[in-house]
Structures are given as structure tokens and as C-alpha cells.
Design a protein around this motif. Structure first.
Motif, PDB file in Angstrom:
ATOM      1  N   GLY A 506     -22.072  -5.473   0.635  1.00  0.00           N
ATOM      2  CA  GLY A 506     -21.582  -6.737   0.097  1.00  0.00           C
ATOM      3  C   GLY A 506     -20.100  -6.921   0.420  1.00  0.00           C
ATOM      4  O   GLY A 506     -19.360  -5.941   0.556  1.00  0.00           O
ATOM      5  N   ASP A 507     -19.694  -8.178   0.533  1.00  0.00           N
ATOM      6  CA  ASP A 507     -18.283  -8.454   0.831  1.00  0.00           C
ATOM      7  C   ASP A 507     -17.374  -8.095  -0.332  1.00  0.00           C
ATOM      8  O   ASP A 507     -17.780  -8.112  -1.494  1.00  0.00           O
ATOM      9  CB  ASP A 507     -18.102  -9.949   1.136  1.00  0.00           C
ATOM     10  N   ARG A 508     -16.165  -7.745  -0.017  1.00  0.00           N
ATOM     11  CA  ARG A 508     -15.099  -7.592  -1.005  1.00  0.00           C
ATOM     12  C   ARG A 508     -14.083  -8.687  -0.737  1.00  0.00           C
ATOM     13  O   ARG A 508     -14.116  -9.322   0.303  1.00  0.00           O
ATOM     14  CB  ARG A 508     -14.400  -6.244  -0.845  1.00  0.00           C
ATOM     15  N   GLY A 509     -13.166  -8.863  -1.674  1.00  0.00           N
ATOM     16  CA  GLY A 509     -12.159  -9.892  -1.465  1.00  0.00           C
ATOM     17  C   GLY A 509     -11.489 -10.257  -2.768  1.00  0.00           C
ATOM     18  O   GLY A 509     -11.402  -9.416  -3.678  1.00  0.00           O
ATOM     19  N   VAL A 510     -11.055 -11.503  -2.866  1.00  0.00           N
ATOM     20  CA  VAL A 510     -10.326 -11.890  -4.050  1.00  0.00           C
ATOM     21  C   VAL A 510     -10.701 -13.328  -4.417  1.00  0.00           C
ATOM     22  O   VAL A 510     -11.039 -14.133  -3.551  1.00  0.00           O
ATOM     23  CB  VAL A 510      -8.809 -11.721  -3.807  1.00  0.00           C
ATOM     24  N   VAL A 511     -10.669 -13.601  -5.728  1.00  0.00           N
ATOM     25  CA  VAL A 511     -10.905 -14.959  -6.198  1.00  0.00           C
ATOM     26  C   VAL A 511      -9.645 -15.424  -6.916  1.00  0.00           C
ATOM     27  O   VAL A 511      -9.157 -14.740  -7.817  1.00  0.00           O
ATOM     28  CB  VAL A 511     -12.120 -15.003  -7.159  1.00  0.00           C
TER      29      VAL A 511
END
Ligand code: SER
Length: 878
Positions: A506-511
Motif C-alpha cells: 500500500g502507498d504511504r504519504g501524507v494528508v
């Protein structure tokens, strides 16, 4: 009617009532954390009931492969002991999604049973939900009234929540149900006791055949019931029972679904089904279990040591164990039955025939290894009997160890114990069992809170094929506790985050929350049925006001995503290269695509040669250099995709429309939901790091792409350079070969010199021999290379000198060594004991030692004491 005709009639009947016939979903669940295996026909339609997804048609019917061995519905321990429970079974079902309701479900069920299958009406009973005060639910008078139009009142019974309120699991869609039971007893018995007295009383001949569930509620995690957005029908009919009834048998195992297997096994064992209750149970267990493991392995689940794989392994072992104990099978036998099943189910479940060799190989290897374990366990038990002969009890710990490590069911241990006059401490066993259950519960306990719903729409749009960031609103979130960890799951109406699937992580990242400086780091993204769930361990965002009205900016970590998709596209290129080089039997058995590495498991029966590995790697790199553009087609009808030659995977559930990923239509075309490079050149470079075996007939390749591959290559080049430098070599291989051969000849030379030295010492010692009263004394301090040489020398002298007392001291490195050797004659006649003497003498060298009467050694740290030690030993032996 044979079984195939019975199944066919069911499907045709509902087709004629406007139902769409769909294939069974795979047994192993993906993307649903509440279920490990399909446990009912409706499990694959859960989202349609909950309103998360639109069904392809309002009316559907099918036969579903089910496995009831874990969780809420678990029949494993009953299987074999009765005639109508199974681990694996088919469930025939018809569904209405917000379309027809109780009236049609009831009328059609009756019509099919009595008119199509011709079952005798007077032997059928129906139950309806009798209400439940605690849940605040009324009795289902509506269903009762509908039944009264076709069945006399005395054959309609009210049932409790336990029997007449169906739930899939601890949470999920549920509702009151109405069951149809049949009385199969002889007339005489019926005359004595009417069937209605035996409904739901576990009588083997008064059994439930069909369950009509009126889906109306969702069970929440706090135990409350919430009405569903629409009312649905879910029916489930046990196919094996139906066959028994229609074929006029008294046991499921007497139908043509089980008899071919039972006959084959009985013949091999030289027994006859029906002659002996013990062998009958074993035959039923085997006939049931071999179906469970065959279908599950064909659906892509290999036996293993955790999770679903472990459940399959335990079922397989239960079958092997029954065969071993009651039918005398000491060699693998289950694997031979796969053939029978492959033919029997050729038309409905062709996946077994297609993978026959693979499945039977996997089973045979599992059997082999378990039979070895059984053997070790039996030996362990033998040792236990010997060591505990006075107690005559097998303690709980041992019984549990046998159960847990060696797969010995407790009844087997008890049986063997009884044969040896032992008993088993059952209480102790139970308490060990309990302890383990608690351990595993606390390790995996997952506490999922209810969703906090901010917007009630459930449609989630994935935009991550086209963009890595987008704006969205937060639909809902919940808190989840796993052991000591707490995290939050968030669902947005739109997201570029790829949820783990098809092997790709799954992707990681920031919101970001617009209008606030709070950021939400996303550590993982997963699918849950059709929701895309974002994981965070952060909780600062919870205190932001007005979450429902906020705009969220979702941003995927680009670097990680690009690395992962390089690996994913490379996996497709690798898959195609494997087929090209090894053959068409290569089928994907598992895959992991992360931003670090790609791992690809595939069926193939032998280790790859170095040449094959190099060829495969070369082909993939050629395809990378060709810079083939990605051809991505979304929403292709599944049939069309398959006709285009796209590779589909066993055990994967595909919808009506699929996504097709092609890199050169003549090279690689797969059904795939993952993310990919725009052209293969982006992969850069592909390098295979290892090739190994994961299970019988399954190989694994690990490989790197892009920067990781370059790094990997660089590391190896550096290693070669450094080695060259260290060896001052022009040709590294030649230098290493030289080094090895030099080392070999040096070792030989050393051995020869040592031997020479020892023989020189021996010669001197023989010259120093002194005879006193018929005893030959050799006493000396010698210089020897090691303790072994000392020992060897002692034994050689013993062979050459009669009535020998040999006392040798040696300084080996920092230590003093002492060895005493006596001829047997002296031990016998004089009662001398080298061991006792050495112990005494060793005190002088601050050491300890001991040994047998004829030979003993000691070592000590005080080298200066060696002469005194020798003297002391000599005095003692005079
Ligand atoms: N869901 C119900 C059952 O499994 C009816 O299909 O019994």
C-alpha cells in the motif's frame, strides 16, 4: 439424479426465475479482515448487502465453495464422527439485493424442493424466528403467515435466536431466518415420534437442508443492530445434504460425491466401508478433508505455519493421522485422491483439473514431512514411557508438546498410553491448551471500533492510476487496537493512495488538512472489501474542529510509489520470461512488490540452473531496453480480457470488468490492478539476487530494479575489486583457485610433519620403556602439537606394548595436558583405574579430568605443575 444433475437443476431453476448465475468465489478470503475463508454463500456478496457496492444484477444464484473450520462457524471436530457435517462443502444459494423478499424466497424454495426434486411434502418442516426479548426483536409472523399458505401449521415451528437468526460473523449483515428441515427416518420410527420433536435436535436423519435468511440488519462491533439500507434475501442450501436426500441415502457420505473417494481409500487399506465404526470414521474424515485441502490449495492457499496456511496444514494432518492410526497408512496416500476429485468436479470447478499435478505434489510433500514428524513423536513417546515407568502417567506438558509440535491429537496420545498401561493427565493438558489459546489471543487480538461516520456516502473513487495527489473529503474513520498498538483508519471519498493488493504494498504519504497546519502521516493503505482504508498512528488531527467540512489534500510518497511500480512492471516482465524459458506450466503462486524488492513465487519442479537464471535476467533487461510503452486498459469485460490472452491467477476473484496491463502484446499481458511504469525503460536495470525453494513445487525469485539494482551490482563489483586488491590478483578466479590449492597442499604437508613428529616421539618413548615386576612403564613429558595427537599416540603405544602403564604430559599452547593409558590386563588384575589416578594427579596442574579405567585425560592451567603431576601419577600406579 447424480450430483451434477442436482446442482444443474438448482441453477437452471433460478435462472428461469430471472437470476444471474455467477461462479463461486475462491475459498480464501482477500481484503476482508473479518473472515479467513468463505464460510457461506453470502460472504462474497457482503458489500451488496451493506450498500457499499452495486451488484451486477438484483437476483443472483450460484454454488459456493465453503470452508467452516475457523471463527463463528467451525465444524471441524464433528467431521467424520457424524454423517452430515463437513469442513468443505458447496452451498447452493439464491440472492435478492433489494429486489424480492420473503414471499418469493419461500414459495420458490418450496416449489424447487417438492416439484423439481420431488421431495415428499409431509416430511418437510419449517422453522421461523420466534423473537428475542434481549435484542428487542419480535417473532417473524410475516414469514409464518407466508408458510401457512403452503404448509400445515403443525409442521411450522418457532425457533430461538441461536437457530433462527443468522449472522455471518461477529459483525456484518444479519437477519432472522427460516429453515427447511427434512425427516428421513423409517415410517415405523415416525409413527412412534413425530418429526417435529426432532427438528434442530442433532438427529442425523432429521436435518436442516435449506436456510432462507431475511437480511435486514447490520451487527455493529458494540453488539447493537442497525437496519440495512434495503432488505435482501440470502439463502443457503447444503449441497451434499441435498444430494443425500434426493438420492434417498441416509448419510452424505453415501452419495456419489464421496463414495468414489471412500471406495478408493478403503480398497487401498484393505477394509470395507460399513464394517467397523473406527475405520468408518477414518474413511469419512479422509473423504471430507481431502476435498477441503484440494480445493483450498487449488485456490492458491499453500499449507504453511501461520494463518490460513496453518489451518490447511492442520486439516491435512488430521486426515493423515486418521489414516495412520486406523487404516495403517505409513506412506503418503491423500495425494493420490486428487485425481478423482479433478475428474468429478471438472465441469463446475475446473481449477482442480488444471492444477492436478501441482496440488497432488504439494499434498504428497506435506504428507511425507508429517509422517516423519509422527515418527519422531512416537519415538519421543517411547523414551517417555521408559523414563517414567514408575509413574505411569503422561504429564500435561508432554501431552501438549506432542499435540503442538508433533501434531498428535490428544486422543491418539491417550490411545497409545492406554496400550502401555499409562494414562494422560487430562487436566494438565487442558490447562496447557488454555494457556496457549490465551497467548495467541493476546498476540492477535484486534479491537476494531465502529466507524465514526462524517458523510454517509460509501462510494470511494481511486484516482491513483492518474495522479499522486488530490483533494477529498473524509467519509469516516475508526480507531483500531492491535495488541499494544493503536492506530486510526480513514476513508476518503477519493484517493490517490494505492491500497495493498496484487502483491504490491500500500502507498504511504501524507494528508494535509486545508486551513490547518496539522498533517496526517499515512503509514499504510489497505483494502477492506471495497473501501480504501488509510492507516495512521497519529492522532493530532482528531482535535481539528469541523472535520466533516474540511478539505483534505492527499499526497502519495512519490519516491516509494515509483520504486514499487518499477518492481511491479518488472514482475510482469519476469513472469513472461519465466514462461518463455521454463515453459507454460509456470503459474504465479505469490508475489510481493515493495519499494525495496520484488519477490515472485511460481510453480516449477526443480531448482533453476545458473544458465536459466542468466537467460531470464537477460530477457528482462532486453525488454527494459526496448522501452516498451505501457498499454493500460481499464474496464475490459472479463471474457474479452481472457480472449485477448491475459494471464489470470488461480484463487483470484475477478469482477465483471477488469484492468489489463500489456507490455508488448506478444510478450506480457496480465489482469492486474497494480500501478506500473509508463514505459519499461523506467525500470532501469533488473538483477536477480536469489533463487530458492518455498514449498513442494514452488520456487522463489528475489530481484531488484532501478537504483536498488544498481546498488546491488555496485556492491558486488566493489567486493570483487577489493578482493583483487587484497590478493594483488589480475585474474581473481585464478588467484582464488591458486589460494585454495596452496592451502590444500600446505595442510597436507603439516599433517605429514605432525605424523613424523609423533612417530619420532613414539620411538623415543619406546626406548625409555622400563620394566618393573612385569609391568612396562613409559613415563615422560613430550612436546606435541595438540591434544588429539596425544590421544592418538597413547592408543598406538597401547597396541604395541603389553602390560603398559603410560603416563604422558604435554604442554599444548598455554595449557598442560595429562594422559594415562593402562593395558586391560592391569585394569582387570590389579584393579587400577586411570580415571581416578588422573583426577588426583591433575590437582597439580590446577585442572580436572577423568575417564575410563583404561584411558583418561586431564587438562589444567598450571604448566609448572606438570612434572609433579606426572610424578604423582607414577607413584599412585606402583
Ligand atoms: N447465510 C446463510 C447460511 O450460510 C444462508 O445462506 O446458512
Amino acid at each position: 439424479m447424480n450430483a451434477n444433475e442436482i446442482r444443474d437443476k438448482f441453477l437452471k431453476f433460478f435462472e428461469s426465475k430471472g437470476h444471474l448465475i455467477v461462479p463461486s468465489a475462491p475459498i480464501v478470503m482477500k481484503d476482508d479482515p473479518t473472515l479467513m475463508f468463505m464460510n457461506s454463500g453470502m460472504a462474497q456478496f457482503k458489500d451488496y448487502f451493506l450498500g457499499n457496492k452495486k451488484p451486477p444484477a438484483p437476483r443472483i444464484a450460484d454454488t459456493q465453495k465453503c470452508l467452516r473450520v475457523t471463527g463463528k462457524h467451525n465444524d471441524l471436530e464433528d467431521v467424520g464422527h457424524d454423517t452430515y457435517h463437513h469442513t468443505f462443502f458447496e452451498m447452493l444459494g439464491n440472492w435478492s439485493f433489494g429486489d424480492y423478499f420473503k414471499k418469493e424466497a419461500i414459495e420458490w424454495a418450496w416449489e424447487l424442493l417438492t416439484e423439481v426434486y420431488g421431495l415428499p411434502k409431509e416430511r418437510l418442516y419449517v422453522t421461523v424466528f420466534g423473537g428475542d426479548a434481549e435484542e428487542g426483536l419480535e417473532a417473524d409472523e410475516e414469514a409464518k403467515a407466508l408458510w401457512l399458505r403452503i404448509v400445515p401449521e403443525d409442521r411450522i415451528l418457532y425457533g430461538s435466536k441461536k437457530d433462527n437468526f443468522w449472522e455471518m460473523g461477529d459483525t456484518g449483515p444479519c437477519g432472522p431466518c427460516s429453515e427447511i428441515h427434512i425427516d428421513l427416518r423409517d415410517e415405523a420410527e415416525i409413527a412412534q415420534l413425530p418429526g417435529r420433536e426432532l427438528v434442530n435436535k442433532d438427529h442425523p436423519l432429521v436435518i436442516e437442508i435449506w436456510n432462507l435468511v431475511f437480511m435486514q440488519y447490520e451487527r455493529m462491533s458494540d453488539g447493537s443492530l442497525r437496519p440495512l439500507p434495503a432488505k435482501h434475501i440470502d439463502t443457503g442450501m447444503g449441497f451434499e445434504r441435498l444430494c443425500m436426500v434426493v438420492q434417498g441415502k441416509k448419510s452424505n457420505y453415501d452419495t456419489d460425491l464421496f463414495q468414489p473417494i471412500i471406495k478408493a481409500v478403503a480398497q487401498k487399506a484393505g477394509v470395507h466401508y460399513g464394517d467397523n465404526s473406527k475405520t468408518d470414521v477414518a474413511l469419512r474424515v479422509i473423504a471430507d478433508h481431502v476435498r477441503a485441502i484440494t480445493f483450498t490449495i487449488a485456490d492458491g492457499q499453500l499449507p504453511g505455519s501461520t494463518g490460513a496456511g496453518y489451518v490447511i496444514r492442520r486439516i491435512l494432518r488430521r486426515a493423515v493421522r486418521y489414516g495412520y492410526t486406523f487404516l495403517g497408512f505409513q506412506e503418503p496416500f491423500l495425494f493420490e485422491l486428487v485425481d478423482i476429485l479433478a475428474n468429478m468436479f471438472e465441469d463446475v470447478f475446473p481449477e482442480v483439473k488444471q492444477q492436478k499435478d501441482f496440488v497432488s505434489n504439494v499434498i504428497r510433500e506435506e504428507e511425507r514431512s508429517f509422517l516423519r514428524t509422527l515418527d519422531t513423536g512416537l519415538k519421543r513417546l517411547e523414551q517417555y514411557f521408559e523414563a517414567h515407568a514408575e509413574k505411569q502417567v503422561i504429564d500435561g506438558k508432554t501431552a501438549f508438546e506432542l499435540y503442538d509440535t508433533f501434531g498428535f491429537p490428544i486422543d491418539l496420545t491417550a490411545l497409545i498410553a492406554r496400550e502401555r498401561g499409562f494414562r494422560v493427565d487430562m487436566e494438565g493438558f487442558e490447562s496447557e491448551m488454555q494457556k496457549q489459546k490465551e497467548r495467541s489471543r493476546s498476540a492477535t487480538a484486534l479491537e476494531t471500533g465502529d466507524w465514526v461516520v462524517l458523510h454517509s456516502d460509501n462510494e470511494v473513487e481511486f484516482v491513483g492510476y492518474d495522479t499522486l495527489s488530490c483533494e477529498a473529503k473524509l467519509l469516516k474513520y475508526r480507531k483500531v487496537k492491535e495488541g499494544k498498538k493503536t492506530f486510526y483508519q480513514l476513508v476518503f471519498n477519493r484517493t490517490p493512495f494505492y491500497p495493498e493488493g496484487g502483491g504490491q504494498i500500500g502507498d504511504r504519504g501524507v494528508v494535509r488538512i486545508l486551513g490547518s497546519d496539522v498533517q496526517i502521516p499515512i503509514v499504510d493503505t489497505k483494502k477492506e472489501n471495497d473501501l480504501i482504508v488509510h492507516f495512521t498512528t497519529d492522532e493530532r488531527w482528531l482535535s481539528v474542529d469541523g472535520l466533516a467540512d474540511k478539505i483534505f489534500l492527499l499526497e502519495v510518497n512519490k519516491e516509494k510509489r515509483l520504486a514499487a511500480q518499477r518492481n511491479h512492471s518488472a514482475t510482469h516482465l519476469l513472469h513472461a520470461a519465466l514462461k518463455k524459458v521454463l515453459g507454460d506450466h509456470v503459474a504465479q503462486r505469490g508475489s510481493l512488490v515493495s519499494d525495496e524488492v520484488l519477490r515472485f513465487d511460481f510453480s516449477h519442479f526443480s531448482a533453476l540452473t545458473q544458465e536459466e537464471i542468466i537467460t531470464i535476467e537477460k530477457i528482462v533487461n532486453e525488454k527494459i531496453r526496448e522501452n516498451i510503452a505501457l498499454d493500460e486498459r481499464r474496464s475490459v469485460p472479463i471474457q474479452e480480457a481472457l480472449e485477448m490472452g491475459a494471464t489470470a491467477l488461480f484463487g483470484e476473484k475477478y469482477g465483471e470488468y477488469v484492468r489489463v496491463i500489456t507490455f508488448d502484446e506478444n510478450y506480457s499481458r496480465e489482469l492486474c490492478g497494480g500501478t506500473h511504469v509508463r514505459a519499461t525503460g523506467e525500470i532501469g536495470y533488473f538483477v536477480i539476487a536469489s533463487e530458492s525453494s518455498v514449498a513442494a513445487g514452488v520456487r522463489r525469485i528475489e530481484a531488484y530494479t532501478g537504483a536498488k539494482a544498481v546498488e546491488y551490482a555496485r556492491r558486488h563489483i566493489d567486493l570483487v575489486q577489493e578482493s583483487k586488491h587484497m590478493l594483488k590478483a589480475k585474474d581473481l578466479k585464478k588467484s582464488i583457485e591458486q589460494l585454495i590449492s596452496e592451502k590444500q597442499s600446505l595442510s597436507k604437508e603439516i599433517e605429514r610433519l605432525k605424523a613424523e613428529k609423533v612417530s619420532a616421539i613414539k620411538k623415543t618413548l619406546l626406548e625409555k620403556k622400563q620394566e618393573v615386576d612385569g609391568v612396562n612403564y613409559i613415563v615422560d613429558k613430550v612436546a606435541l602439537p595438540d591434544g588429539n595427537a596425544l590421544k592418538q599416540l597413547a592408543f598406538e603405544l597401547r597396541n604395541q606394548v603389553q602390560n603398559l602403564v603410560l603416563i604422558l604430559g604435554a604442554e599444548v599452547g598455554e595449557k598442560a595436558q595429562l594422559a594415562i593409558m593402562l593395558s586391560d590386563s592391569l585394569v582387570k588384575e590389579k584393579g587400577w583405574h586411570a580415571g581416578n589416578v588422573v583426577k588426583e594427579a591433575a590437582k597439580e596442574i590446577n585442572g580436572g579430568g577423568g575417564g575410563q579405567p583404561f584411558f583418561a585425560t586431564a587438562g589444567g592451567s598450571k604448566k609448572e605443575g606438570l612434572d609433579r603431576a606426572i610424578q604423582k601419577a607414577k607413584d599412585l600406579l606402583k
